[in-house]
Design a protein around this motif. Sequence first.
Motif, short mmCIF file in Angstrom:
data_model
loop_
_atom_site.label_atom_id
_atom_site.label_comp_id
_atom_site.label_asym_id
_atom_site.label_seq_id
_atom_site.Cartn_x
_atom_site.Cartn_y
_atom_site.Cartn_z
N TRP A 12 38.28 10.69 52.31
CA TRP A 12 36.93 10.76 51.74
C TRP A 12 36.54 9.44 51.10
O TRP A 12 35.36 9.16 50.92
CB TRP A 12 36.81 11.91 50.75
N GLU A 13 37.53 8.60 50.78
CA GLU A 13 37.23 7.28 50.21
C GLU A 13 36.33 6.47 51.16
O GLU A 13 35.43 5.77 50.72
CB GLU A 13 38.53 6.51 49.94
N VAL A 43 37.25 17.32 56.21
CA VAL A 43 38.52 18.04 56.37
C VAL A 43 39.45 17.74 55.19
O VAL A 43 39.21 16.82 54.40
CB VAL A 43 39.22 17.65 57.68
N ASP A 44 40.53 18.50 55.09
CA ASP A 44 41.60 18.24 54.11
C ASP A 44 42.55 17.23 54.74
O ASP A 44 43.31 17.57 55.65
CB ASP A 44 42.32 19.54 53.78
N PHE A 45 42.51 15.99 54.26
CA PHE A 45 43.27 14.92 54.90
C PHE A 45 44.77 15.12 54.79
O PHE A 45 45.52 14.65 55.65
CB PHE A 45 42.88 13.57 54.31
N ALA A 50 49.85 14.93 57.62
CA ALA A 50 51.16 15.52 57.94
C ALA A 50 51.32 15.70 59.44
O ALA A 50 52.39 15.41 60.01
CB ALA A 50 51.32 16.85 57.21
N LEU A 51 50.27 16.15 60.10
CA LEU A 51 50.32 16.33 61.56
C LEU A 51 50.42 14.99 62.28
O LEU A 51 51.14 14.86 63.28
CB LEU A 51 49.08 17.10 62.02
N GLN A 52 49.71 13.97 61.79
CA GLN A 52 49.81 12.63 62.38
C GLN A 52 51.26 12.14 62.40
O GLN A 52 51.76 11.68 63.42
CB GLN A 52 48.96 11.63 61.59
N TYR A 161 47.96 4.32 53.60
CA TYR A 161 48.24 5.70 53.20
C TYR A 161 48.60 5.81 51.71
O TYR A 161 48.21 6.79 51.07
CB TYR A 161 49.35 6.28 54.07
N ARG A 162 49.36 4.85 51.19
CA ARG A 162 49.83 4.96 49.81
C ARG A 162 48.82 4.46 48.78
O ARG A 162 48.89 4.84 47.61
CB ARG A 162 51.14 4.18 49.65
N GLU A 163 47.89 3.62 49.23
CA GLU A 163 46.94 3.04 48.28
C GLU A 163 45.49 3.32 48.65
O GLU A 163 44.77 4.03 47.94
CB GLU A 163 47.18 1.52 48.16
#
Length: 235
Positions: A12-13, A43-45, A50-52, A161-163
């Motif tokens: 959403w960022e 969607v709920d990222f 997790a699926l990616q 992903y982490r930031e």
Amino acid sequence: MQTIGLIGGMSWESTQTYYRLINQQVRERLGGLHSARLVLYSVDFAEIEALQHRGDWDATAEILGSAAQALEAAGADFLVLCTNTMHKVAPQIESTVAIPLLHIADATASLLLDDDVTRVGLLGTRFTMEQAFYRERLEARGIEVLVPGDAQREVIHDVIYRELCQGVITPESKAAYLGVVDTLAQRGAQGVILGCTEIGLLIQAGDTDVSLYDTSAIHAEQAVHRALPAGSLDP
């Protein structure tokens, strides 16, 4: 004015960047209090991410295909998938609806060719940098694609992903990204694609002499072009 269907939330960022840019550009085109006609399915990222990383792309396609169908039912005239990586399943999404999808790599390739750029660096998630779905779309238009080395790809991916997807911006990560941009330019890249919709939150054109192609901005602009016929002054 056509209604734009946004599939967002990844993350959403960057989706909020799409919303802002699309509405700003519609106002610039039409003036006054005009804004875009759009519908957003976010969607709920966490579920997608997790699926990616499990490699279950079919499951992600099912989720995004359902989102596309919901947007079509809500009156969208065309779809904008607000993410680079998930264009891996663009064909599956397109197969679920009758309305067209505005592909982010096609929009980017058109601008590159307008700028006479035929050799470009690509930053993004590991999936985007390493797999063929994005690179081959550009290569089919005659654009040579360079990707960073393995260690640099790991840094690029982890920062996303982490930031960036969590709204974290640090000077250390910015410096690391700009170092990768410089390396790609030294290898002959005429420009560098910010091939993850969050990267534009970290580095911008004023940070380097290398031409940067922010896919979020390019995609949003193309969505407005499609929604508003050339020269349109009508809402």
